[in-house]
Design an enzyme around this catalytic site. Structure first.
Site, PDB file in Angstrom:
ATOM      1  N   ASP A  72       0.833  -1.215   0.000  1.00 30.46           N
ATOM      2  CA  ASP A  72       0.000   0.000   0.000  1.00 30.46           C
ATOM      3  C   ASP A  72       0.860   1.255   0.000  1.00 30.46           C
ATOM      4  OD1 ASP A  72       0.676  -0.846   2.698  1.00 30.46           O
ATOM      5  OD2 ASP A  72      -0.676   0.707   3.441  1.00 30.46           O
ATOM      6  N   GLU A 137       0.010  -0.985   5.922  1.00 28.28           N
ATOM      7  CA  GLU A 137       1.075  -0.414   6.743  1.00 28.28           C
ATOM      8  C   GLU A 137       0.930   1.098   6.854  1.00 28.28           C
ATOM      9  OE1 GLU A 137       4.934   1.250   7.982  1.00 28.28           O
ATOM     10  OE2 GLU A 137       3.834   1.656   6.142  1.00 28.28           O
TER      11      GLU A 137
END
Length: 381
Positions: A72, A137
């Protein structure tokens, strides 16, 4: 997408082209898992809470060397501020631009190509190689790496070494690795007073005035002295609020948000107790909501630090610096099941900014350092 001969650069571009803004993955894990499966990895999805997670492992023996990271990326910000579309990888003047170029899709690409080169050359290597990847994250990180770690711990699947691909370099690739991170402990403090008219302070109790001496003491307290790897623990107020907006009303409550970034020489429980002791000493009526978002972790000068430092020296000609500065990372979760955890990746100057980028000539060497580390840890001496 540019036509590229270098496999690490080509994979980095393919990953950047996928708009995987937290918690979306946009097929990055499927792409990576496909390449790992071809090498004999057992690839397991541990998706939860709308987050995509991959645990991939080749081998069953120890030692286990794990590469960890996230697919991400943070939002792009204003598109018109980008010199080229953020999810169209673009090379200009020897620099690769795109969201995630430095944080951390180049590292993911380097993981994969380093593993491919190592397994091709050494199919019967010692120990095991693993990858732990998440799409959560950059967000609240509650359904990502922490959930995979919990699943691995539940079946007693432990790691010996872990390299997290965070962008740790400062001026040039390899000049810094993180061998630990400080803990992060936040608090929301509400000091209770008694609302009233400013002309009649004897009929009210001003929580701002009451809190001020305690605030001064907390701000000047030396919480610890740090140690070889950590600076002293710090305490910072990030927000303070009181009042109704009127200038003739004494507020009834003063709210303060604060945060500890703490060294491994202090514990969260110790910091909570010392904070509350100061507030009690000043006779405050208060309540605190605590949130521990990460415990400190540290990896000393052992096999992993030695192996990656030597690989950096041999490939890049750089003497790397050990550091624990910066914010938190998923290393804080992995340290619960892994003896030695370090972070190493590209230069971090452009991360989370518009026009995020990485020097093209740093991408292949990044893979080479990961490959060199594999050789040092999983081949006979």
């Amino acid at each position: 997408m540019p036509q590229l001969d270098n496999p690490t650069l080509a994979l980095a571009c393919e990953l950047i082209s996928r708009s995987s803004v937290t918690p979306e993955d946009e097929g990055c894990l499927e792409l990576i898992a496909g390449r790992l499966a071809a090498l004999g990895f057992n690839c397991e999805r541990i998706d939860t809470g709308g987050v995509s997670n991959l645990w991939a492992r080749r081998g069953t023996a120890s030692p286990v060397l794990c590469f960890a990271g996230h697919t991400d990326v943070v939002p792009t910000g204003p598109l018109d501020a980008w010199q080229s579309p953020p999810f169209e990888p673009t090379i200009r003047n020897g620099v690769l631009y795109g969201r995630g170029a430095a944080d951390m899709k180049s590292s993911l690409a380097a993981f994969v190509t380093a593993i491919e080169a190592f397994v091709t050359a050494h199919p019967d290597h010692e120990g095991s190689i693993a990858l732990l990847l998440t799409s959560d994250e950059e967000g609240i990180a509650t359904h990502g790496t922490v959930k995979v770690v919990e699943a691995l711990a539940a079946r007693s699947e432990l790691l010996d070494y872990c390299i997290v691909g965070e962008p740790t370099s400062v001026k040039t690739l390899g000049d810094m690795i993180k061998n630990g991170r400080r803990g992060s402990l936040s608090g929301t403090l509400r000091v209770k007073g008694l609302q009233g008219h400013v002309a009649y302070p004897h009929l009210a109790r001003n929580p701002i005035h009451q809190f001020a001496p305690a605030l001064a003491e907390l701000a000047t307290t030396q919480w610890d002295e740090g140690n070889e790897f950590f600076p002293p623990t710090t305490w910072q107020v990030s927000n303070i609020h009181a009042g109704t907006g009127a200038n003739n009303v004494i507020p009834g409550v003063c709210e303060a948000l604060f945060n500890f970034r703490f060294a491994s020489v202090s514990t969260a429980e110790e910091l909570k107790a010392r904070t509350q002791a100061v507030l009690d000493k000043h006779g405050l009526e208060y309540e605190i909501d605590w949130h521990l978002s990460g415990k400190p972790f540290i990896t000393g000068r052992g096999k992993l630090v030695g192996a990656i430092s030597e690989a950096i020296r041999e490939r890049l000609g750089v003497e790397t610096e050990l550091s624990t500065t910066g914010g938190t990372s998923d290393g804080r979760f992995i340290a619960d099941i892994c003896k030695e955890v370090v972070e190493f990746g590209p230069v971090n100057a452009s991360i989370h900014k518009v026009n995020e980028c990485i020097a093209v000539d740093a991408i292949a060497p990044l893979s080479d350092v990961y490959l060199g580390t594999l050789r040092k840890l999983l081949l006979p001496a």
